[in-house]
Enzyme design. Structure first.
Site, PDB file in Angstrom:
ATOM      1  N   SER A 121      -8.060 -14.738   4.049  1.00 34.49           N
ATOM      2  CA  SER A 121      -7.903 -14.095   5.226  1.00 34.49           C
ATOM      3  C   SER A 121      -6.729 -14.699   6.039  1.00 34.49           C
ATOM      4  CB  SER A 121      -9.120 -14.074   6.005  1.00 34.49           C
ATOM      5  OG  SER A 121      -9.106 -13.414   7.043  1.00 34.49           O
ATOM      6  N   LEU A 160     -20.667 -29.014  -2.201  1.00 35.80           N
ATOM      7  CA  LEU A 160     -19.093 -28.455  -2.606  1.00 35.80           C
ATOM      8  C   LEU A 160     -19.119 -27.331  -2.304  1.00 35.80           C
ATOM      9  CD1 LEU A 160     -19.405 -29.530  -6.420  1.00 35.80           C
ATOM     10  CD2 LEU A 160     -18.075 -30.568  -4.949  1.00 35.80           C
ATOM     11  N   HIS A 173      -7.421   1.475   0.977  1.00 32.69           N
ATOM     12  CA  HIS A 173      -7.470  -0.079   1.452  1.00 32.69           C
ATOM     13  C   HIS A 173      -6.330  -0.159   2.508  1.00 32.69           C
ATOM     14  CE1 HIS A 173      -7.755  -4.040   0.975  1.00 32.69           C
ATOM     15  NE2 HIS A 173      -8.017  -4.135  -0.396  1.00 32.69           N
ATOM     16  N   PRO A 191     -11.263   0.013  -2.866  1.00 30.98           N
ATOM     17  CA  PRO A 191     -12.318  -0.670  -3.428  1.00 30.98           C
ATOM     18  C   PRO A 191     -13.730   0.194  -3.136  1.00 30.98           C
ATOM     19  CG  PRO A 191     -11.163  -2.055  -1.649  1.00 30.98           C
ATOM     20  CD  PRO A 191     -10.491  -0.773  -1.542  1.00 30.98           C
ATOM     21  N   TYR A 218     -24.644 -30.048  -3.659  1.00 33.97           N
ATOM     22  CA  TYR A 218     -23.967 -31.084  -4.105  1.00 33.97           C
ATOM     23  C   TYR A 218     -22.512 -31.341  -3.227  1.00 33.97           C
ATOM     24  CZ  TYR A 218     -26.550 -31.154  -8.551  1.00 33.97           C
ATOM     25  OH  TYR A 218     -27.379 -31.233  -9.523  1.00 33.97           O
ATOM     26  N   ARG A 232     -10.782 -25.681  -2.299  1.00 32.02           N
ATOM     27  CA  ARG A 232     -11.256 -25.742  -0.954  1.00 32.02           C
ATOM     28  C   ARG A 232      -9.909 -26.039   0.036  1.00 32.02           C
ATOM     29  NH1 ARG A 232     -13.877 -22.721   2.453  1.00 32.02           N
ATOM     30  NH2 ARG A 232     -12.445 -23.199   4.040  1.00 32.02           N
ATOM     31  N   SER A 259     -11.756 -11.521  -5.330  1.00 29.62           N
ATOM     32  CA  SER A 259     -12.087 -11.745  -3.901  1.00 29.62           C
ATOM     33  C   SER A 259     -13.563 -11.833  -3.655  1.00 29.62           C
ATOM     34  CB  SER A 259     -11.373 -10.572  -3.442  1.00 29.62           C
ATOM     35  OG  SER A 259     -11.768 -10.245  -2.003  1.00 29.62           O
ATOM     36  N   GLN A 260     -13.856 -13.011  -2.708  1.00 28.23           N
ATOM     37  CA  GLN A 260     -15.189 -12.922  -2.246  1.00 28.23           C
ATOM     38  C   GLN A 260     -15.152 -12.019  -1.052  1.00 28.23           C
ATOM     39  OE1 GLN A 260     -17.860 -15.753   0.584  1.00 28.23           O
ATOM     40  NE2 GLN A 260     -16.574 -16.869  -0.992  1.00 28.23           N
ATOM     41  N   ASP A 288     -17.665 -21.176  -2.722  1.00 23.38           N
ATOM     42  CA  ASP A 288     -16.501 -20.294  -3.227  1.00 23.38           C
ATOM     43  C   ASP A 288     -15.461 -21.051  -4.162  1.00 23.38           C
ATOM     44  OD1 ASP A 288     -15.112 -17.540  -2.650  1.00 23.38           O
ATOM     45  OD2 ASP A 288     -13.317 -19.097  -2.309  1.00 23.38           O
ATOM     46  N   TYR A 304       0.897  -1.203  -0.071  1.00 23.62           N
ATOM     47  CA  TYR A 304      -0.147   0.095  -0.230  1.00 23.62           C
ATOM     48  C   TYR A 304       0.794   1.260   0.106  1.00 23.62           C
ATOM     49  CZ  TYR A 304      -3.599  -3.350   0.951  1.00 23.62           C
ATOM     50  OH  TYR A 304      -4.342  -4.669   1.053  1.00 23.62           O
ATOM     51  N   TYR A 311      -5.411 -14.763  -8.573  1.00 22.56           N
ATOM     52  CA  TYR A 311      -5.260 -14.490  -7.255  1.00 22.56           C
ATOM     53  C   TYR A 311      -6.870 -14.508  -6.551  1.00 22.56           C
ATOM     54  CZ  TYR A 311      -3.838 -11.052  -3.315  1.00 22.56           C
ATOM     55  OH  TYR A 311      -3.760 -10.471  -2.016  1.00 22.56           O
TER      56      TYR A 311
HETATM   57  N1  COA Z   1     -20.591 -28.728   1.587  1.00 25.29           N
HETATM   58  C1  COA Z   1     -21.751 -28.168   1.916  1.00 25.29           C
HETATM   59  N2  COA Z   1     -21.564 -26.718   2.259  1.00 25.29           N
HETATM   60  C2  COA Z   1     -20.347 -26.297   2.117  1.00 25.29           C
HETATM   61  C3  COA Z   1     -19.209 -27.202   1.847  1.00 25.29           C
HETATM   62  C4  COA Z   1     -19.382 -28.196   1.349  1.00 25.29           C
HETATM   63  N3  COA Z   1     -18.654 -28.918   0.877  1.00 25.29           N
HETATM   64  N4  COA Z   1     -18.095 -26.041   1.997  1.00 25.29           N
HETATM   65  C5  COA Z   1     -18.504 -24.929   2.466  1.00 25.29           C
HETATM   66  N5  COA Z   1     -20.057 -25.130   2.703  1.00 25.29           N
HETATM   67  C6  COA Z   1     -20.735 -24.057   3.252  1.00 25.29           C
HETATM   68  C7  COA Z   1     -19.911 -23.269   4.407  1.00 25.29           C
HETATM   69  O1  COA Z   1     -20.363 -24.009   5.495  1.00 25.29           O
HETATM   70  C8  COA Z   1     -20.659 -21.858   4.303  1.00 25.29           C
HETATM   71  O2  COA Z   1     -21.787 -21.950   4.820  1.00 25.29           O
HETATM   72  P1  COA Z   1     -22.732 -20.548   5.173  1.00 25.29           P
HETATM   73  O3  COA Z   1     -23.207 -19.962   4.225  1.00 25.29           O
HETATM   74  O4  COA Z   1     -23.723 -21.127   6.276  1.00 25.29           O
HETATM   75  O5  COA Z   1     -21.852 -19.740   5.773  1.00 25.29           O
HETATM   76  C9  COA Z   1     -20.712 -21.614   2.727  1.00 25.29           C
HETATM   77  O6  COA Z   1     -20.909 -22.950   2.127  1.00 25.29           O
HETATM   78  C10 COA Z   1     -19.496 -20.682   2.297  1.00 25.29           C
HETATM   79  O7  COA Z   1     -18.541 -21.468   2.431  1.00 25.29           O
HETATM   80  P2  COA Z   1     -17.197 -21.139   1.200  1.00 25.29           P
HETATM   81  O8  COA Z   1     -17.790 -21.125   0.019  1.00 25.29           O
HETATM   82  O9  COA Z   1     -16.266 -22.680   1.243  1.00 25.29           O
HETATM   83  O10 COA Z   1     -16.540 -20.026   1.604  1.00 25.29           O
HETATM   84  P3  COA Z   1     -15.990 -19.613   3.036  1.00 25.29           P
HETATM   85  O11 COA Z   1     -17.061 -18.678   3.469  1.00 25.29           O
HETATM   86  O12 COA Z   1     -15.210 -20.555   3.640  1.00 25.29           O
HETATM   87  O13 COA Z   1     -14.882 -18.414   2.374  1.00 25.29           O
HETATM   88  C11 COA Z   1     -12.900 -17.474   1.648  1.00 25.29           C
HETATM   89  C12 COA Z   1     -13.573 -18.583   1.641  1.00 25.29           C
HETATM   90  C13 COA Z   1     -11.463 -17.784   0.968  1.00 25.29           C
HETATM   91  C14 COA Z   1     -13.433 -16.188   0.847  1.00 25.29           C
HETATM   92  C15 COA Z   1     -12.388 -17.182   3.246  1.00 25.29           C
HETATM   93  O14 COA Z   1     -11.829 -17.951   3.796  1.00 25.29           O
HETATM   94  C16 COA Z   1     -11.810 -15.946   3.340  1.00 25.29           C
HETATM   95  O15 COA Z   1     -10.584 -16.124   3.532  1.00 25.29           O
HETATM   96  N6  COA Z   1     -12.376 -14.567   3.383  1.00 25.29           N
HETATM   97  C17 COA Z   1     -11.665 -13.374   3.410  1.00 25.29           C
HETATM   98  C18 COA Z   1     -11.322 -12.830   2.087  1.00 25.29           C
HETATM   99  C19 COA Z   1     -11.107 -11.517   2.151  1.00 25.29           C
HETATM  100  O16 COA Z   1     -10.338 -10.812   2.901  1.00 25.29           O
HETATM  101  N7  COA Z   1     -11.533 -10.669   1.281  1.00 25.29           N
HETATM  102  C20 COA Z   1     -11.368  -9.047   0.780  1.00 25.29           C
HETATM  103  C21 COA Z   1     -10.234  -8.875   0.517  1.00 25.29           C
HETATM  104  S1  COA Z   1     -10.336  -7.004   0.278  1.00 25.29           S
END
Ligand code: COA
Length: 621
Positions: free
Chosen positions: A451, A422, A338, A115, A420, A499, A549-550, A425, A102, A447
């Site tokens: 977190s 899965l 940021h 952002p 499914y 994952r 990014s999510q 994200d 930064y 990329y």
């Molecule tokens: N089966 C069923 N459900 C599942 C699953 C599976 N195999 N895997 C995950 N899920 C569910 C989770 O339990 C979660 O449930 P919820 O909606 O009730 O919370 C949901 O699906 C989302 O999980 P997932 O999609 O795997 O993502 P996550 O929430 O773990 O996020 C990251 C992943 C990478 C985004 C997160 O770990 C992270 O690091 N976030 C920060 C990013 C950041 O800083 N961004 C800003 C930059 S400016």
């Protein structure tokens, strides 16, 4: 809704009870960011290069990596340096990262770093509605601030583990300060006399608005409304110099102009008032109207850059950490600088504020008259006038160059991947890989931010979404000779690999920050940069054509940001249960990229992946 009312009441009660020391106790209980083992990072580095580097080049890199990790070699020496640093520091990475990612980054913060967030369009289209909403929004942020001040902010969790909360304590009352070679960030929140004012900007004119009464209670929505009305009525002229646009310039140019600007005492005091303020509210002029389906795209550019010097780009102080934007036409959102924080704390604040603004209006109480908010004056010398003109021109070039598309994918959200078994994200990231491959017939360095907040003062590491498994799947997907059942297996494998990478990254075992640390350690040791960092593969691996990014939120909003390379895309998304909001950006100056084309390709990829799973009934558990 009784449940909602109850939880709201609980939050209110909790937030009013001050719990001193709670924040520090929590922070001290968090683990320190580890330094991953050297060999593990080297092996994983070679694996992530596989889908993006030609085999001949990869062989050369293999030799360099072997040499680097040779027992007693340079890698080991740097690793030991890094481990010593980790032992001494609270977080071996965070200061380096803040500086490098930064403060030393010299591109304008606009588009290249800050952002934006787009909120759903609000139902007003006049000044009164604008001020009413802005008053509620300010009250909502102050309500959130009470939780920060009282240390009652609920601790967040990821994967069952508590997260570092320090970013929440850095976003209010803070500001970036430009320098000629490097910037800095100031934070006034922990001053003996912390600020009690926000800044409001309307028609390019800045005001100091005190938001606390003499008894330290925050102003009510009605009080704020009256004060905002006074500000608007006294800033109706639209021909003022947009001094704030200086903050959008290249950092070196702005650094020079800043030194010049604050040589004048009045200017210096005005700038300090903005920097010290708790946050800024930008009351924007209406932008050119857009059809309903284009609304979010138009609002995204308004949040990211303000639309150019003719519109609202001068109605900002881009160095300010938090700027809420409320347009006269119902457009609403924010932009944030940021350096102090990632997106998730910002949207958590938004979620709170949006809920707060939905509460019905509080009954009017008789009000004692409040003083007129102070207008901030600027003396514009001919030299500053020149700097402003230059900043306007540069801003307009940036505005022309940004290709932005907000796309609401409405067919499904997290629900389908979950059904499914899965990760949603990972499913979205694999769809992005498929979309990109279909457009360009190759994979690119990708990329995704992960977190690191499980660790004290943790920021982010990189999830590399282009993997051997995602590459195998995207190549197979449109291959007629491959059976659907095999494609499903490859899809599942790719999603699970993503994952697994995510889990590794959030536990501090990803490769990118570690490699960066080794590189910076070499620089700090004043030793020659090891060959692996001079290698073409390293440059290719860090040229992120997809920067993603999510940023999940409860509110139906989406965060947006620009691409990080001239021929790349920025993709931010908020996966809701039944739809996904995507904000996709590219540069018009690059003939090979198109935000709209990627949005379509992504929609097709998501639908095709779902259809593939549906066609193979055994996939659904
Ligand atoms: N089966 C069923 N459900 C599942 C699953 C599976 N195999 N895997 C995950 N899920 C569910 C989770 O339990 C979660 O449930 P919820 O909606 O009730 O919370 C949901 O699906 C989302 O999980 P997932 O999609 O795997 O993502 P996550 O929430 O773990 O996020 C990251 C992943 C990478 C985004 C997160 O770990 C992270 O690091 N976030 C920060 C990013 C950041 O800083 N961004 C800003 C930059 S400016």
């Amino acid at each position: 809704n009784i449940c909602l009312l109850f939880s709201w009441a609980t939050i209110v009660l909790l937030s009013l009870t001050r719990i001193p020391g709670r924040y520090l106790t929590h922070q001290e209980g968090l683990p320190k960011l580890p330094v991953p083992p050297l060999n593990q990072t080297c092996d994983r580095y070679l694996a992530v290069l596989e889908p993006i580097i030609e085999s001949e080049e990869l062989n050369q890199t293999r030799t360099l990596v072997e040499e680097f990790q040779r027992p007693g070699g340079v890698g080991e020496r740097l690793q030991q340096g890094l481990e010593r640093r980790a032992h001494k520091a609270e977080n071996w990475l965070s200061d380096w990262w803040l500086q490098m990612a930064y403060l030393d980054y010299r591109m304008p913060v606009v588009i290249h770093s800050s952002p934006g967030v787009v909120l759903p369009r609000l139902e007003f289209s006049d000044r009164q509605g604008q001020i009413r909403y802005a008053a509620k929004l300010i009250a909502g942020v102050l309500d959130f601030k009470t939780m920060i001040d009282n240390e009652t902010l609920p601790v967040e969790y990821l994967g069952g583990r508590p997260l570092c909360m320090s970013q929440y304590y850095r976003v209010l009352s803070s500001c970036r300060i430009p320098g000629i070679k490097s910037d800095s960030v100031v934070n006034y929140a922990s001053n003996k006399t912390p600020p009690r004012h926000i800044t409001v900007v309307h028609n390019f004119q800045f005001y100091v608005l005190d938001v606390y009464n003499s008894d330290c209670t925050p102003l009510t929505v009605d009080q704020l409304y009256v004060q905002l009305e006074k500000i608007c009525n006294s800033s109706l002229q639209t021909n003022k110099e947009p001094v704030g646009i200086l903050t959008s310039n290249h950092r070196n140019s702005w650094g020079k102009a800043y030194a010049n600007l604050i040589r004048d005492k009045t200017n210096k005091e005005s700038v300090r008032a903005i920097q010290k303020s708790i946050f800024t509210v930008c009351l924007d002029a209406p932008m050119p109207r857009a059809s309903d389906d284009m609304y979010r795209t138009r609002a995204a550019v308004q949040m990211l850059h303000g639309g150019g010097s003719r519109w609202n780009s001068g109605n900002r102080w881009f160095d300010k950490t938090l700027q809420f934007i409320v347009g006269e036409d119902g457009a609403c959102g924010l932009i944030y600088e940021h350096a102090p924080a990632e997106g998730p704390p910002i949207v958590a604040l938004i979620d709170h504020v949006v809920e707060y603004t939905k509460k019905s209006d509080i009954v009017r109480t008789p009000m004692a008259p409040l003083p007129m908010p102070q207008k901030l004056c600027f003396n514009i010398s001919p030299e500053l006038k020149k700097d402003i003109e230059e900043a306007k021109q540069n801003m307009n070039i940036m505005v022309q160059d940004l290709d932005m598309k907000v796309h609401v994918f409405s067919y499904f959200g997290k629900n389908i991947p979950k059904s499914y078994k899965l990760s949603p994200d990972a499913f979205i990231q694999v769809a992005l890989q498929l979309a990109y491959y279909r457009m360009y017939q190759h994979c690119c360095a990708t990329y995704e931010s992960a977190s690191l907040r499980m660790f004290r003062l943790g920021r982010t590491d990189t999830i590399r979404s282009a993997s051997v498994d995602s590459a195998t799947f995207v190549r197979a997907m449109d291959d007629q000779s491959i059976q659907n059942s095999e494609k499903v297996a490859l899809l599942e494998k790719a999603v699970k690999a993503h994952r697994a990478y995510t889990d590794m990254a959030i536990r501090g075992q990803a490769i990118d920050r570690h490699l960066l640390g080794l590189k910076l350690q070499a620089i700090e040791d004043l030793s020659a940069l090891p060959d692996i960092f001079m290698d073409t593969s390293y440059a290719v691996a860090n040229h992120y054509n997809l920067s993603t990014s999510q940023v999940p939120a409860k509110t139906d909003c989406v965060m947006c940001f620009g691409p990080v390379v001239p021929d790349g895309y920025g993709v931010c998304y908020n996966p809701m249960e039944e739809h996904i909001n995507f904000a996709i950006s590219a540069f018009n100056s690059c003939a090979d990229t198109s935000a709209t084309r990627l949005a379509h390709a992504l929609e097709d990829a998501l639908l095709d992946m779902k259809a593939l799973l549906e066609q193979t009934p055994k996939a659904k558990l």
